[in-house]
Design an enzyme around this catalytic site. Structure first.
Site, PDB file in Angstrom:
ATOM      1  CG  HIS A  33      14.817  -5.084  -4.644  1.00  7.91           C
ATOM      2  ND1 HIS A  33      14.208  -3.927  -4.348  1.00  7.91           N
ATOM      3  CD2 HIS A  33      16.006  -4.739  -5.146  1.00  7.91           C
ATOM      4  CE1 HIS A  33      15.170  -2.931  -4.715  1.00  7.91           C
ATOM      5  NE2 HIS A  33      16.128  -3.460  -5.146  1.00  7.91           N
TER       6      HIS A  33
ATOM      7  CG  HIS B  68      20.021   0.349  -1.830  1.00  8.73           C
ATOM      8  ND1 HIS B  68      19.546   1.908  -2.048  1.00  8.73           N
ATOM      9  CD2 HIS B  68      19.791   0.169  -3.309  1.00  8.73           C
ATOM     10  CE1 HIS B  68      19.252   2.243  -3.239  1.00  8.73           C
ATOM     11  NE2 HIS B  68      19.596   1.127  -4.057  1.00  8.73           N
TER      12      HIS B  68
END
Length: 328
Positions: A73, A115
């Site tokens: 991730h 992100h």
């Protein structure tokens, strides 16, 4: 809180036999603790919980089966600053083929890997551009973002690490022979990002048959965004991030090959309901759960029958699920 070395895999295998919880690094809505020991806000929205009957299954299911695929991730983000080339390389060093990332537009239309929709948490933007609050990604040019330090917040050894463009990121994945689970971030604020992402992927060789067949998945929390990708390139594997109600799953199966929910929102019954449907490529829908960072939850989610687990600590999840597969 994170173990900073590859020895975590061995530790996981040893601890599982005693039923010990290896790490307590769940992706709770409140905080996400880095290797540098800093607690920072988590901005990912948690999808609505499923209320199926077996959602309260025990932490170590009795069911056995093949180990789920493991996705690093934002790279191996427990061990290197997220969404940077350093995190890609750390995932590669740990032996992981699949890497997840997030893409957004800069003010001048360049796709960068980041992100949060602002630059505050993972760069020194407040120091470099003190008068540019709220420091949104879309308010800065690619050249301005390239000036930022995206590593020091994580640890001194990563000082000077930069925010990569999508092209730079793809180049590093290609060099390492890795695969990509690409998230189109906040498509509602970036009109045209789907087509632009596909254009860069095509120009960098990521839409040829070998990549499309097994090295690339594009996902988003935006159903319309996933649908646009499918319409533009129906050969590309797509995923919806979230936990649609079981009754709504057939509509998602028209444009998504995967349903990728937060691990706290699913059960064995929900995963079975997803698997019962076929997606646009006439194969059963797959389920990749996020973000699972400790051995106990990895075992529990693997017991639900998920196809993949998205994690900041891929070595820990791999050790837990391989032990389960070997002993099941």
């Amino acid at each position: 809180m994170y173990a900073g070395t590859a020895t975590a895999s061995v530790a996981a295998a040893a601890l599982l036999g005693a039923g010990t919880l290896l790490m307590s690094v769940t992706d709770a809505p409140g905080t996400d603790t880095t290797a540098a020991g800093r607690s920072t806000a988590v901005t990912r929205t948690v999808a609505a919980r499923s209320t199926t009957a077996d959602d309260t299954a025990t932490a170590t299911p009795a069911a056995s089966g093949p180990a789920p695929a493991v996705f690093a991730h934002r790279g191996a983000s427990a061990y290197a600053p997220e969404n940077t080339l350093a995190a890609v390389d750390k995932a590669d060093a740990l032996g992981f083929d699949w890497v997840e990332n997030d893409v957004q537009f800069t003010r001048d239309g360049v796709l960068v890997v980041m992100h949060d929709t602002d630059l505050k948490r993972t760069t020194d933007v407040e120091e470099v551009f003190p008068d540019r609050a709220p420091w949104a990604v879309r308010d800065f040019t690619a050249a301005e973002i390239a000036r930022l330090d995206a590593g020091s917040w994580f640890g001194a050894k990563y000082a000077g690490v930069r925010v990569p463009t999508l092209r730079q990121y793809l180049d590093r994945l290609g060099h390492n022979g890795q695969n990509l689970l690409l998230e189109i971030k906040s498509p509602e604020i970036y009109p045209g990002i789907e087509r632009a992402t596909l254009q860069v992927l095509g120009e960098e060789g990521w839409l040829d048959p070998s990549h499309v067949r097994g090295r690339l998945v594009i996902q988003s929390f935006g159903a319309d965004s996933v649908r646009k990708v499918h319409e533009e390139r129906p050969d590309v594997t797509t995923g919806f991030l979230g936990t649609p109600a079981v009754a709504d799953l057939p509509s998602y199966a028209g444009f998504a090959d995967q349903i990728n929910p937060t691990y706290t929102s699913i059960s064995g019954a929900y995963v079975a309901a997803v698997h019962a449907l076929k997606g646009p490529h006439h194969k059963p829908l797959r389920v990749n759960a996020w973000t699972v960072n400790d051995a106990a939850h990895a075992l529990r989610v693997a017991g639900f029958g998920v196809d993949g687990i998205i994690t900041n600590t891929p070595d820990v999840v791999r050790a837990a699920t391989e032990v389960r597969e070997a002993t099941g």
